[in-house]
Design a protein around this motif. Structure first.
Motif, mmCIF file in Angstrom:
data_model
loop_
_atom_site.group_PDB
_atom_site.id
_atom_site.type_symbol
_atom_site.label_atom_id
_atom_site.label_comp_id
_atom_site.label_asym_id
_atom_site.label_seq_id
_atom_site.Cartn_x
_atom_site.Cartn_y
_atom_site.Cartn_z
ATOM 1 N N PRO A 231 53.292 36.657 63.319
ATOM 2 C CA PRO A 231 52.112 36.187 62.566
ATOM 3 C C PRO A 231 51.679 37.172 61.493
ATOM 4 C CG PRO A 231 51.451 37.080 64.687
ATOM 5 C CD PRO A 231 52.949 37.108 64.680
ATOM 6 N N LEU A 232 50.794 36.672 60.628
ATOM 7 C CA LEU A 232 50.156 37.506 59.628
ATOM 8 C C LEU A 232 48.885 38.114 60.187
ATOM 9 C CD1 LEU A 232 50.371 35.179 56.475
ATOM 10 C CD2 LEU A 232 51.844 37.146 56.986
ATOM 11 N N ALA A 233 48.548 39.288 59.701
ATOM 12 C CA ALA A 233 47.249 39.866 60.018
ATOM 13 C C ALA A 233 46.175 39.124 59.230
ATOM 14 C CB ALA A 233 47.242 41.348 59.671
ATOM 15 N N SER A 234 44.944 39.210 59.697
ATOM 16 C CA SER A 234 43.854 38.467 59.060
ATOM 17 C C SER A 234 43.667 38.883 57.609
ATOM 18 C CB SER A 234 42.553 38.670 59.837
ATOM 19 O OG SER A 234 42.225 40.050 59.913
ATOM 20 N N GLU B 107 46.013 39.974 55.632
ATOM 21 C CA GLU B 107 47.140 39.427 54.881
ATOM 22 C C GLU B 107 46.912 37.949 54.562
ATOM 23 O OE1 GLU B 107 50.860 42.159 56.498
ATOM 24 O OE2 GLU B 107 50.177 40.461 57.704
ATOM 25 N N ARG B 108 46.396 37.214 55.541
ATOM 26 C CA ARG B 108 46.053 35.807 55.291
ATOM 27 C C ARG B 108 45.039 35.689 54.167
ATOM 28 N NH1 ARG B 108 47.102 31.468 58.376
ATOM 29 N NH2 ARG B 108 48.336 31.764 60.258
ATOM 30 N N GLU B 109 43.998 36.490 54.242
ATOM 31 C CA GLU B 109 42.939 36.424 53.231
ATOM 32 C C GLU B 109 43.488 36.719 51.842
ATOM 33 O OE1 GLU B 109 38.550 38.425 52.335
ATOM 34 O OE2 GLU B 109 39.683 38.955 54.149
ATOM 35 N N MET B 110 44.383 37.696 51.756
ATOM 36 C CA MET B 110 44.968 38.042 50.461
ATOM 37 C C MET B 110 45.779 36.878 49.900
ATOM 38 S SD MET B 110 47.841 40.927 49.591
ATOM 39 C CE MET B 110 49.072 39.942 50.473
ATOM 40 N N ILE B 111 46.563 36.210 50.758
ATOM 41 C CA ILE B 111 47.392 35.093 50.295
ATOM 42 C C ILE B 111 46.520 33.930 49.840
ATOM 43 C CG2 ILE B 111 49.062 33.355 51.046
ATOM 44 C CD1 ILE B 111 50.242 35.533 52.883
ATOM 45 N N VAL B 112 45.473 33.626 50.621
ATOM 46 C CA VAL B 112 44.598 32.498 50.289
ATOM 47 C C VAL B 112 43.877 32.725 48.969
ATOM 48 C CG1 VAL B 112 42.517 31.259 51.010
ATOM 49 C CG2 VAL B 112 44.305 31.743 52.684
ATOM 50 N N THR B 113 43.447 33.941 48.730
ATOM 51 C CA THR B 113 42.647 34.210 47.529
ATOM 52 C C THR B 113 43.492 34.440 46.275
ATOM 53 O OG1 THR B 113 42.576 36.552 48.146
ATOM 54 C CG2 THR B 113 40.721 35.157 48.826
ATOM 55 N N THR B 114 44.800 34.679 46.437
ATOM 56 C CA THR B 114 45.623 34.989 45.266
ATOM 57 C C THR B 114 46.639 33.909 44.930
ATOM 58 O OG1 THR B 114 47.208 36.225 46.656
ATOM 59 C CG2 THR B 114 45.400 37.472 45.637
ATOM 60 N N ASP B 115 46.719 32.830 45.717
ATOM 61 C CA ASP B 115 47.723 31.805 45.403
ATOM 62 C C ASP B 115 47.257 30.949 44.225
ATOM 63 O OD1 ASP B 115 45.892 29.971 46.404
ATOM 64 O OD2 ASP B 115 46.911 29.701 48.308
ATOM 65 N N ALA B 116 48.128 30.026 43.807
ATOM 66 C CA ALA B 116 47.859 29.238 42.599
ATOM 67 C C ALA B 116 46.736 28.221 42.789
ATOM 68 C CB ALA B 116 49.141 28.518 42.157
ATOM 69 N N ILE B 117 46.371 27.918 44.022
ATOM 70 C CA ILE B 117 45.363 26.878 44.284
ATOM 71 C C ILE B 117 43.953 27.386 44.031
ATOM 72 C CG2 ILE B 117 44.374 25.397 46.079
ATOM 73 C CD1 ILE B 117 47.141 25.299 47.338
ATOM 74 N N GLY B 118 43.727 28.658 44.312
ATOM 75 C CA GLY B 118 42.383 29.206 44.149
ATOM 76 C C GLY B 118 41.413 28.643 45.169
ATOM 77 N N ASP B 119 40.184 28.375 44.714
ATOM 78 C CA ASP B 119 39.153 27.882 45.639
ATOM 79 C C ASP B 119 38.906 26.387 45.483
ATOM 80 O OD1 ASP B 119 37.997 27.850 43.166
ATOM 81 O OD2 ASP B 119 36.206 28.992 43.726
ATOM 82 N N ARG B 120 39.907 25.659 44.997
ATOM 83 C CA ARG B 120 39.740 24.244 44.691
ATOM 84 C C ARG B 120 39.298 23.424 45.901
ATOM 85 N NH1 ARG B 120 45.043 22.046 42.246
ATOM 86 N NH2 ARG B 120 44.570 23.880 40.978
ATOM 87 N N TYR B 121 39.784 23.761 47.083
ATOM 88 C CA TYR B 121 39.504 22.954 48.269
ATOM 89 C C TYR B 121 38.541 23.633 49.250
ATOM 90 C CZ TYR B 121 43.675 20.452 46.677
ATOM 91 O OH TYR B 121 44.590 19.744 45.931
ATOM 92 N N ASP B 122 38.026 24.781 48.864
ATOM 93 C CA ASP B 122 37.292 25.578 49.840
ATOM 94 C C ASP B 122 35.840 25.153 50.035
ATOM 95 O OD1 ASP B 122 39.616 26.956 50.073
ATOM 96 O OD2 ASP B 122 39.019 28.630 48.799
ATOM 97 N N THR B 123 35.276 24.386 49.110
ATOM 98 C CA THR B 123 33.874 23.959 49.221
ATOM 99 C C THR B 123 33.802 22.444 49.379
ATOM 100 O OG1 THR B 123 33.168 25.813 47.825
ATOM 101 C CG2 THR B 123 31.611 23.986 48.126
ATOM 102 N N LEU B 124 33.181 22.011 50.449
ATOM 103 C CA LEU B 124 33.027 20.582 50.708
ATOM 104 C C LEU B 124 32.085 19.956 49.685
ATOM 105 C CD1 LEU B 124 33.491 18.117 52.627
ATOM 106 C CD2 LEU B 124 31.445 18.877 53.863
ATOM 107 N N ILE B 125 32.483 18.802 49.158
ATOM 108 C CA ILE B 125 31.639 18.044 48.228
ATOM 109 C C ILE B 125 31.100 16.820 48.961
ATOM 110 C CG2 ILE B 125 31.598 16.722 46.075
ATOM 111 C CD1 ILE B 125 33.903 18.464 45.091
#
Length: 536
Positions: A395-398, A400-418
């Motif tokens: 597994p990834l460390a927490s 490492e996960r956070e770094m991947i989530v925040t730096t990938d091409a998707i960004g924060d597009r899905y992170d806030t519920l509308i």
């Protein structure tokens, strides 16, 4: 083999096995008991697809497959075994490397949130997932149709719940228009939705909805992006897991164009713990899965099921899985023995391999392999040492996960519920307006009723007062004083009347006897009239 993914080979590099990219959309099965090396096999195949520019999706049950984002390490505890295996199969190009990874999580905790809307799921797929009968499925279809007709958006479970309540309130009208819409059927649907909600489905339905294009990316090196869904928590919610996976396949089937057999798949799916899709699933759901698996091949999508026991997959679905990798199976119970026989019968025979015996003898990291050849025929089953992965096994460390989530091409597009205005809010507003209008109408009705009662009471009081006045007058006329005054008035009236009458008679008739008699008659009449006037 440039057009294939190296899976492994026998000792000394004999009989190398390649997954042909042109046949990779014909689906596959990776099976074996716990601890026999299935995860490592899946990891190596995904690495091969990514290197060939094929995006992948994988449900990560144990958290290990997130390690695809990091290269393996020579200091790792598995390094010596992997290096020895690479040497044994003659894989001179083996080296540690990473793969581009996007992390997802239906609960939004270990990756980007994955959502879809109720409308995108559709009534028929919902009905199959909930195991509704024909009548209940019809009611669900009516609810979706009514929402479209009234311009009501169905985005989340609250919207669908509100829509069902609305249908129950209008059941008599809807029954006349569309057929029987009973409150009992609506109640059964609501109970099924409650079970789905209890497994966390309220987080899956909503906005922003997933754009499938985000699942089908390549990086700047042309490698296919690997979408890893955190499924460790999801395993405790099998209905939600099945809901998501079937929706994803169905959405791809509806969205992607027909392309036949491309040079390589446009996307490959890996469904770990595949038995969860089929445990206690109604036959209609199994039929839907079979249909999607059978037809999605022509869209260029390959589907690979990973399970402990090959008999976990229904025959109708298993018959579509052409590329097979079978790790060791135990034969301790009658069910295990049945699984061994079943697995042995699915492979193309090889005179040099006793499949039924080999299945129970395979070592960790070894498998029986039969893959489609370029001509579409399955290769004879071969005992194969599986190529070791290049990425991290674990597994990834927490952080490492956070770094991947925040730096990938998707960004924060899905992170806030509308939460925009949809069926629930609009129906609630209509209900409030109807309640306010009903309250106002009732208040006006009550006011009119009170005014009518007050007018009636006033009329009754006026009549009573009039009766009292008349009674008082009558009472005054019957007293002794009143009777004396009345007698005096009558006497006076009679006397005056006689005088006036006599005078008129004289003037009219003169003094003769006849005239006197006539005058007496007239005088009598006049006396009566005048007497009455005076008495009055």
């Amino acid at each position: 083999m440039s057009d294939g993914i190296f899976i492994g080979a026998g000792q000394g590099g004999e009989a190398p096995q390649y997954l042909n990219l042109r046949r990779a959309n014909r689906h596959g099965l990776i099976a074996g008991a716990t601890g026999t090396g299935k995860t490592v096999t899946v990891q190596g195949i995904i690495e091969g697809f990514s290197a060939a520019g094929v995006p992948c999706f994988v449900a990560d049950v144990k958290g290990d497959l997130a390690g695809l984002a990091m290269p393996g390490s020579p200091q790792g505890k598995t390094h010596a075994a992997f290096a020895a295996r690479a040497a044994a199969i003659g894989d001179t190009s083996w080296a540690y490397d990473d793969r581009p990874v996007q992390l997802w999580d239906l609960y939004g905790e270990q990756g980007h949130a994955v959502r879809t809307t109720i409308s995108e799921m559709g009534p028929l797929l919902f009905a199959r997932l909930l195991g509704l009968n024909e009548v209940q499925e019809g009611v669900m279809t009516i609810a979706f149709h009514l929402a479209d007709e009234d311009g009501l958006l169905l985005l989340d479970l609250d919207d669908l719940q509100a829509m069902l309540v609305h249908c129950a309130d209008r059941s008599a009208e809807l029954t006349t228009r569309y057929g029987n819409v009973s409150k009992q059927s609506i109640g059964a649907i609501q109970r099924s939705l409650m079970q789905l909600r209890s497994q966390g489905a309220d987080r899956f339905f909503g906005e922003p909805a997933l754009d499938l294009a985000d699942f089908m990316r390549t990086d700047d090196r042309g490698r296919g992006v690997v979408n890893v869904l955190a499924a460790d928590k999801l395993m405790a919610a099998p209905k939600l897991y099945a809901t998501f996976l079937l929706w994803l396949l169905s959405e791809l089937f509806e969205t992607l164009p027909e392309i036949g057999d491309p040079d390589r798949p446009v996307l490959c799916f890996f469904f770990d713990e595949a038995h969860l899709l089929f445990d206690d699933a109604p036959s209609s759901l199994v039929d839907k899965i079979e249909q999607v698996v059978r037809l999605i091949r022509s869209k260029g999508v390959g589907v690979y099921f990973i399970t402990q026991n090959p008999i976990d997959i229904p025959d109708a679905v298993a018959g579509q899985l052409n590329n097979r990798i079978q790790h060791k199976l135990n034969a301790f119970t009658p069910r295990d023995q049945k699984a061994v026989r079943s697995a042995a019968e699915t492979f193309r025979a090889n005179p040099g391999v006793d499949v039924a015996a080999a299945i129970t003898e395979l070592q960790i990291g070894e498998a029986l392999v039969s893959l489609l050849q370029p001509d579409g025929a399955p290769s004879p089953v071969t005992r194969t040492l599986i190529r070791p992965p290049q990425t991290r096994v674990g597994p990834l460390a927490s952080n490492e996960r956070e770094m991947i989530v925040t730096t990938d091409a998707i960004g924060d597009r899905y992170d806030t519920l509308i939460d925009r205005e949809s069926a629930e809010e609009l129906l609630a507003a209509k209900g409030a307006e109807a309640a306010a209008a009903a309250a106002q109408a009732k208040a006006e009705s009550d006011m009119k009723r009170a005014e009518a009662i007050r007018a009636k009471d006033e009329a009754r009081a006026a009549k009573a007062a009039e009766r009292a006045r008349i009674a008082e007058q009558r009472a005054a006329g019957s007293s002794p004083w009143g009777r004396a005054m009345d007698s005096a008035t009558r006497a006076a009236g009679s006397s005056i009347g006689r005088q006036v009458a006599n005078e008129i008679g004289k003037q009219v008739f003169g003094g003769s006897t006849r005239r006197k008699s006539s005058g007496n008659l007239v005088g009598s009449v006049l006396r009566g009239v005048l007497g009455g006037l005076f008495r009055g």
